[in-house]
Enzyme design. Structure first.
Site, PDB file in Angstrom:
ATOM      1  N   SER A   1       0.831  -1.207   0.000  1.00 22.54           N
ATOM      2  CA  SER A   1       0.000   0.000   0.000  1.00 22.54           C
ATOM      3  C   SER A   1       0.857   1.245   0.000  1.00 22.54           C
ATOM      4  O   SER A   1       0.375   2.324  -0.342  1.00 22.54           O
ATOM      5  CB  SER A   1      -0.871   0.044   1.259  1.00 22.54           C
ATOM      6  OG  SER A   1      -1.701  -1.066   1.330  1.00 22.54           O
TER       7      SER A   1
ATOM      8  N   HIS B   1      -2.338  -3.613  -6.692  1.00 23.61           N
ATOM      9  CA  HIS B   1      -2.855  -3.191  -5.392  1.00 23.61           C
ATOM     10  C   HIS B   1      -4.347  -3.477  -5.306  1.00 23.61           C
ATOM     11  O   HIS B   1      -5.174  -2.782  -5.901  1.00 23.61           O
ATOM     12  CB  HIS B   1      -2.572  -1.688  -5.176  1.00 23.61           C
ATOM     13  CG  HIS B   1      -2.980  -1.199  -3.828  1.00 23.61           C
ATOM     14  ND1 HIS B   1      -3.841  -0.145  -3.629  1.00 23.61           N
ATOM     15  CD2 HIS B   1      -2.636  -1.626  -2.586  1.00 23.61           C
ATOM     16  CE1 HIS B   1      -4.012   0.051  -2.330  1.00 23.61           C
ATOM     17  NE2 HIS B   1      -3.293  -0.832  -1.681  1.00 23.61           N
TER      18      HIS B   1
ATOM     19  N   GLU C   1      -5.413  -1.394  -8.569  1.00 23.32           N
ATOM     20  CA  GLU C   1      -4.497  -0.400  -9.121  1.00 23.32           C
ATOM     21  C   GLU C   1      -3.233  -1.136  -9.573  1.00 23.32           C
ATOM     22  O   GLU C   1      -2.642  -1.881  -8.786  1.00 23.32           O
ATOM     23  CB  GLU C   1      -4.147   0.653  -8.067  1.00 23.32           C
ATOM     24  CG  GLU C   1      -5.340   1.515  -7.667  1.00 23.32           C
ATOM     25  CD  GLU C   1      -5.033   2.444  -6.489  1.00 23.32           C
ATOM     26  OE1 GLU C   1      -5.566   3.556  -6.470  1.00 23.32           O
ATOM     27  OE2 GLU C   1      -4.287   2.044  -5.565  1.00 23.32           O
TER      28      GLU C   1
HETATM   29  N1  LIG Z   1      -5.287  -5.119   4.931  1.00 21.00           N
HETATM   30  C1  LIG Z   1      -5.575  -4.225   3.993  1.00 21.00           C
HETATM   31  O1  LIG Z   1      -6.636  -3.570   4.017  1.00 21.00           O
HETATM   32  C2  LIG Z   1      -4.628  -4.038   2.828  1.00 21.00           C
HETATM   33  C3  LIG Z   1      -5.112  -3.437   1.646  1.00 21.00           C
HETATM   34  C4  LIG Z   1      -4.248  -3.300   0.547  1.00 21.00           C
HETATM   35  C5  LIG Z   1      -2.937  -3.734   0.653  1.00 21.00           C
HETATM   36  N2  LIG Z   1      -2.491  -4.302   1.826  1.00 21.00           N
HETATM   37  C6  LIG Z   1      -1.100  -4.787   1.853  1.00 21.00           C
HETATM   38  O2  LIG Z   1      -1.126  -6.205   1.694  1.00 21.00           O
HETATM   39  C7  LIG Z   1      -0.034  -6.801   2.419  1.00 21.00           C
HETATM   40  C8  LIG Z   1      -0.571  -7.839   3.396  1.00 21.00           C
HETATM   41  O3  LIG Z   1      -1.502  -7.222   4.238  1.00 21.00           O
HETATM   42  P1  LIG Z   1      -2.524  -8.097   5.125  1.00 21.00           P
HETATM   43  O4  LIG Z   1      -3.461  -7.119   5.728  1.00 21.00           O
HETATM   44  O5  LIG Z   1      -3.054  -9.229   4.324  1.00 21.00           O
HETATM   45  O6  LIG Z   1      -1.537  -8.650   6.259  1.00 21.00           O
HETATM   46  P2  LIG Z   1      -1.751  -9.908   7.240  1.00 21.00           P
HETATM   47  O7  LIG Z   1      -0.947  -9.617   8.431  1.00 21.00           O
HETATM   48  O8  LIG Z   1      -3.198 -10.245   7.388  1.00 21.00           O
HETATM   49  O9  LIG Z   1      -1.074 -11.130   6.415  1.00 21.00           O
HETATM   50  C9  LIG Z   1       0.302 -11.197   6.131  1.00 21.00           C
HETATM   51  C10 LIG Z   1       0.674 -12.658   6.013  1.00 21.00           C
HETATM   52  O10 LIG Z   1       1.997 -12.733   5.478  1.00 21.00           O
HETATM   53  C11 LIG Z   1       2.728 -13.722   6.193  1.00 21.00           C
HETATM   54  N3  LIG Z   1       4.134 -13.362   6.075  1.00 21.00           N
HETATM   55  C12 LIG Z   1       4.789 -12.337   6.692  1.00 21.00           C
HETATM   56  N4  LIG Z   1       6.069 -12.290   6.276  1.00 21.00           N
HETATM   57  C13 LIG Z   1       6.239 -13.308   5.385  1.00 21.00           C
HETATM   58  C14 LIG Z   1       7.321 -13.740   4.570  1.00 21.00           C
HETATM   59  N5  LIG Z   1       8.502 -13.140   4.610  1.00 21.00           N
HETATM   60  N6  LIG Z   1       7.105 -14.790   3.748  1.00 21.00           N
HETATM   61  C15 LIG Z   1       5.913 -15.419   3.686  1.00 21.00           C
HETATM   62  N7  LIG Z   1       4.849 -15.044   4.421  1.00 21.00           N
HETATM   63  C16 LIG Z   1       4.998 -13.990   5.245  1.00 21.00           C
HETATM   64  C17 LIG Z   1       2.200 -13.677   7.603  1.00 21.00           C
HETATM   65  O11 LIG Z   1       2.409 -14.915   8.269  1.00 21.00           O
HETATM   66  C18 LIG Z   1       0.706 -13.387   7.360  1.00 21.00           C
HETATM   67  O12 LIG Z   1      -0.054 -14.586   7.243  1.00 21.00           O
HETATM   68  C19 LIG Z   1       0.737  -5.651   3.049  1.00 21.00           C
HETATM   69  O13 LIG Z   1       1.772  -5.266   2.187  1.00 21.00           O
HETATM   70  C20 LIG Z   1      -0.335  -4.556   3.149  1.00 21.00           C
HETATM   71  O14 LIG Z   1       0.221  -3.253   3.181  1.00 21.00           O
HETATM   72  C21 LIG Z   1      -3.310  -4.475   2.900  1.00 21.00           C
END
Ligand SMILES: NC(=O)c1ccc[n+]([C@@H]2O[C@H](COP(=O)([O-])OP(=O)(O)OC[C@H]3O[C@@H](n4cnc5c(N)ncnc54)[C@H](O)[C@@H]3O)[C@@H](O)[C@H]2O)c1
Length: 376
Positions: free
Chosen positions: A120, A141, A153
């Protein structure tokens, strides 16, 4: 080009599992992994629960659910992602973690396999740095929750191969998404162009307006949720973190100022729906104030201005920005459509009025973007 190649997903949290569902439901084989064993072990059950709820609601056939589940292959081993032509990471939001993951993946996959990030807030060119083929990196994204949100995006960095962009776009569109191209700039389109919706509302609070009245003015103007109801939905802490991130990434320009009222709200612990109280939650809607039209014009003029600043940086279009704002935020119209309603002369006059009235430190908020010109 393969019609439905295998898609790799790394990170099976909120976003990764949702993204896996998007492609699997559209017929793509998905190979997914996570560094955390419980996230891997529970992934199929979590997806099954989501899909079964849709079957119970009459929105999905049982056969579709079973076929979707069968297309998701969860593996403990990154090397199993070798056949994937598009790999999307949704791991922790840390630059070094994403760089390390991509440099580990690069030798495991085909030379032209695309490495996509769901970041993000991190610069795409920085994630690509150090790879042997940085031209295969781009951002896809997705919005939360990925299966429900139509918008994706797509942000290449300056060195991304055009063929990687078109393949990622085509596959994601065939998974049912509206893909909007945008530049490798902080906040892409939606998270950046939304800032004035909150920021200008908070500026008005600093001048004595009430959050509920500002919200009522915006709902009267056709917005489904006013700025404060939207902050309450997202969480004031999340909104403050996003604002502070943009402020830092944009050289602390006052257009992205984290206003004291937002910081005070976070400090109070009343973060919104998740804590039971926020700026306006759980109160019912207020009646629109007498100056509702003026409030809406002020907020829309600053939305129009921000969209023009982004447009001037290149890599996107007025139509792309409008579509992204309608789909990403449920706005009734995008900033260029708002401009067409008001006319450039009115918007320019409103920005000039705001600039004249603002304290010196805030005047640059209202400097008109290149491309905004009075009507001739
Ligand atoms: N949550 C949102 O609303 C949202 C929206 C758009 C983008 N994002 C982006 O998406 C990404 C994930 O967000 P999320 O909310 O799903 O997070 P989350 O914490 O729910 O999930 C992340 C997952 O990644 C795993 N993980 C962490 N490091 C790792 C690695 N090195 N190798 C393999 N697995 C690994 C963790 O165990 C976890 O299960 C981030 O970059 C975030 O900025 C989030």
């Amino acid at each position: 080009m393969t019609d439905r190649p295998a898609i790799g997903i790394v990170g099976l949290g909120t976003m990764g599992l949702g993204i896996a569902q998007v492609y699997a439901q559209a017929g793509f084989p998905v190979i997914a992994t996570d560094a955390h064993a419980p996230a891997r072990d529970s992934a199929k059950t979590r997806l099954a629960d989501t899909l079964t709820a849709r079957v119970a609601a009459g929105k999905l056939a049982e056969t579709e659910r079973d076929a979707t589940l069968a297309r998701l292959n969860v593996t403990p081993d990154l090397t199993s992602l070798a056949p994937c032509q598009l790999i999307i990471e949704a791991i922790v939001e840390r630059l070094e973690a994403k760089q390390t993951l991509f440099s580990t993946l690069e030798p495991l996959v085909a030379p032209d396999a695309i490495l996509a990030t769901n970041t993000s807030s991190l610069p795409i060119h920085a994630i690509a740095q150090g790879l042997r083929h940085p031209d295969r990196v781009l951002a896809l994204h997705f919005f939360n929750p990925p299966p429900a949100m139509k918008l994706v995006e797509l942000a290449p960095h300056v060195g991304t191969d055009a063929n990687a962009v078109s393949r990622a776009q085509q596959w994601t569109e065939s998974a049912g998404k509206t893909v909007i191209l945008c530049p490798d700039r902080p906040g892409f389109i939606v998270n950046r162009c939304a800032r004035p919706y909150y920021g200008e509302a908070l500026a008005m609070v600093a001048e004595g307006h009430k959050p509920a009245e500002i919200d009522a003015a915006m709902t009267a103007a056709g917005y489904r949720l006013g700025p404060f109801a939207l902050i309450d939905l997202i969480g004031a802490d999340i909104n403050l973190a996003a604002t502070e991130g943009m402020h830092a990434a944009m050289d602390r320009h006052p257009r992205y100022l984290p206003f004291p009222a937002l910081k005070a709200q976070v400090a109070s612990g009343n973060l919104g729906r998740k804590t039971g109280r926020g700026f306006v939650f759980p109160d019912g809607p207020a009646a629109p104030p007498e100056d509702a039209g003026a409030i809406a014009l002020r907020i829309e003029a600053t939305l129009v201005n921000e969209a023009h600043w982004l447009l001037a940086e290149g890599g996107t279009t007025p139509d792309g920005i409008d579509t992204a704002m309608r789909l990403g935020l449920n706005f009734p119209r995008g900033p260029f459509e708002a401009l067409a309603r008001h006319g450039q002369t009115t918007v320019m006059a409103e920005l000039a009025r705001l600039r004249a009235a603002a304290p010196d430190a805030l005047k640059p908020r209202y400097d008109p973007a290149p491309g905004l010109r009075p009507d001739t």
